[in-house]
Design an enzyme around this catalytic site. Structure first.
Site, PDB file in Angstrom:
ATOM      1  NE  ARG A  76      -1.640  -2.380   2.672  1.00  0.00           N
ATOM      2  CZ  ARG A  76      -1.729  -3.637   2.218  1.00  0.00           C
ATOM      3  NH1 ARG A  76      -2.757  -3.995   1.529  1.00  0.00           N
ATOM      4  NH2 ARG A  76      -0.787  -4.532   2.493  1.00  0.00           N
ATOM      5  CB  THR A  77       3.487   2.585   2.226  1.00  0.00           C
ATOM      6  OG1 THR A  77       2.761   2.105   3.352  1.00  0.00           O
ATOM      7  CG2 THR A  77       4.056   3.950   2.531  1.00  0.00           C
ATOM      8  CE  LYS A 129      26.630  -3.556  -7.344  1.00  0.00           C
ATOM      9  NZ  LYS A 129      26.716  -2.401  -8.254  1.00  0.00           N
ATOM     10  NE  ARG A 172       7.199   0.594   4.827  1.00  0.00           N
ATOM     11  CZ  ARG A 172       5.971   0.076   4.766  1.00  0.00           C
ATOM     12  NH1 ARG A 172       5.799  -1.191   4.444  1.00  0.00           N
ATOM     13  NH2 ARG A 172       4.912   0.821   5.013  1.00  0.00           N
ATOM     14  CG  HIS A 202       3.583   3.919   8.528  1.00  0.00           C
ATOM     15  ND1 HIS A 202       3.685   4.753   7.431  1.00  0.00           N
ATOM     16  CD2 HIS A 202       3.218   2.709   8.043  1.00  0.00           C
ATOM     17  CE1 HIS A 202       3.399   4.052   6.328  1.00  0.00           C
ATOM     18  NE2 HIS A 202       3.117   2.816   6.676  1.00  0.00           N
TER      19      HIS A 202
HETATM   20  N1   CP Z   1      -0.140   0.048   5.863  1.00  0.00           N
HETATM   21  C1   CP Z   1       1.039  -0.254   5.280  1.00  0.00           C
HETATM   22  O1   CP Z   1       2.079   0.318   5.614  1.00  0.00           O
HETATM   23  O2   CP Z   1       0.959  -1.224   4.327  1.00  0.00           O
HETATM   24  P1   CP Z   1       2.178  -1.738   3.449  1.00  0.00           P
HETATM   25  O3   CP Z   1       3.138  -2.422   4.378  1.00  0.00           O
HETATM   26  O4   CP Z   1       1.563  -2.672   2.445  1.00  0.00           O
HETATM   27  O5   CP Z   1       2.819  -0.539   2.816  1.00  0.00           O
END
Ligand code: CP
Length: 306
Positions: free
Chosen positions: A51-52, A80, A101, A129
């Site tokens: 999603r993110t 590497k 991320r 988040h």
């Molecule tokens: N909610 C969320 O962070 O989903 P993903 O891990 O799929 O990005």
């Protein structure tokens, strides 16, 4: 938020958060507008995501930006032995904003200190988040008509769930009452509870979800975060602790909405999906509009229907 990084939800005032939600409403009315055609957005995902990453990429594409990046660091020069610092310094030269991320808590803050362009934290370990938090706030406001004075149950892995940490801290601005439902081993960290205490807000802790399910406006279910456990036996003990079933919703408030940042494993039974109180897939769609608002706000572009 122009030209600023988005690392922790606490770095921003409630007024700034509301401004993003208001802007997201404009993008929900008109999501396809080419206001970022001069920009390159880099998405660096050192941890898995559906999603993110994809909602950021969809948001950027619908606004006309170009997207570069990787979804698996094993295809990058990290494999590497390249350091995070060198990766950021390099991508900094190829793009206008970095969405990152990373499994290490504090990595997003570190990247923002190294980069000369804004960095958006798309999840750093079990810490924060913030963009999920903004779409959660958007979903709460949209379904409840307000953010203030709500009862919210946070259920599942409150220790490692970064979405829970960001959302708890944000809801402290809005006089929420918190119902914290978790196995004893996965309670909300005291560093997050501190925010609730500082605002003199109420919180109640439970292990049994049925003790509070009829009191709440928002039921925020979360997955037990298997990848954060150092001992797989400890994960096995708690992995099926909560499984929400449709029949458990019988005496809940009419305005209750069920949220989940997703992915779900088995903490929400599929028989809940058709209940009108289930909102998690619409919540994931809201992520596109909110992330459009975040990109536009940081890159200093106004929506055409402002
Ligand atoms: N909610 C969320 O962070 O989903 P993903 O891990 O799929 O990005």
């Amino acid at each position: 938020m122009e030209n600023r990084s988005l690392i922790s939800i606490n770095d921003h005032t409630p007024e700034e958060l509301i401004k993003i939600l208001d802007l997201a409403e404009k993008f929900e009315e008109k999501p396809k507008q080419k206001i970022l055609s001069d920009y390159v957005v880099a998405t660096l995902f050192f941890e898995p995501s559906t999603r993110t990453r994809l909602s950021f990429e969809s948001a950027a594409n619908q606004l006309g930006a170009r997207v570069i990046g990787f979804s698996d660091a094993s295809n990058s020069s990290v494999q590497k032995g390249e350091s995070l610092k060198d990766t950021i310094l390099t991508v900094n030269q190829y793009s206008d904003i970095i969405i990152m991320r990373h499994p290490i808590e504090g990595s997003a803050r570190f990247a923002s200190e190294v980069a000369s362009i804004p960095v958006v934290n798309a999840g750093d370990g079990a810490n924060q988040h913030p963009t999920q938090c903004l779409l959660d706030l958007y979903s709460i406001r949209k379904t409840q008509g307000k953010l203030d004075n709500l009862n919210i149950a946070l259920v599942g892995d409150l220790k490692y769930g970064r979405t829970v940490h960001s959302l708890t801290e944000a809801m402290c601005h809005f006089n929420a009452t918190f119902h914290l439902v978790s196995p004893t081993e996965l309670k909300l960290p005291s560093s997050v509870k501190r925010f609730i205490k500082e605002k003199n807000l109420e919180y109640h802790q439970y292990t049994d979800l049925m003790e509070c399910i009829d009191k709440v406006d928002i039921l925020y279910m979360t997955r037990i975060q298997r990848e954060r456990f150092s001992d797989p036996i400890e994960y096995e003990k708690v992995k099926n602790y909560y499984i929400l079933k449709n029949k458990m919703l019988e005496n809940t408030k009419p305005n209750l909405r069920i949220l989940h940042p997703l992915p779900r494993v088995n903490e929400i039974n599929e028989d809940v999906d058709n209940n009108p109180k289930a909102y998690y897939f619409q919540q994931a769609l809201n992520g596109v509009f909110v992330r459009q608002a975040i990109l536009a706000s940081i890159l200093g572009a106004d929506p055409v229907n402002k």
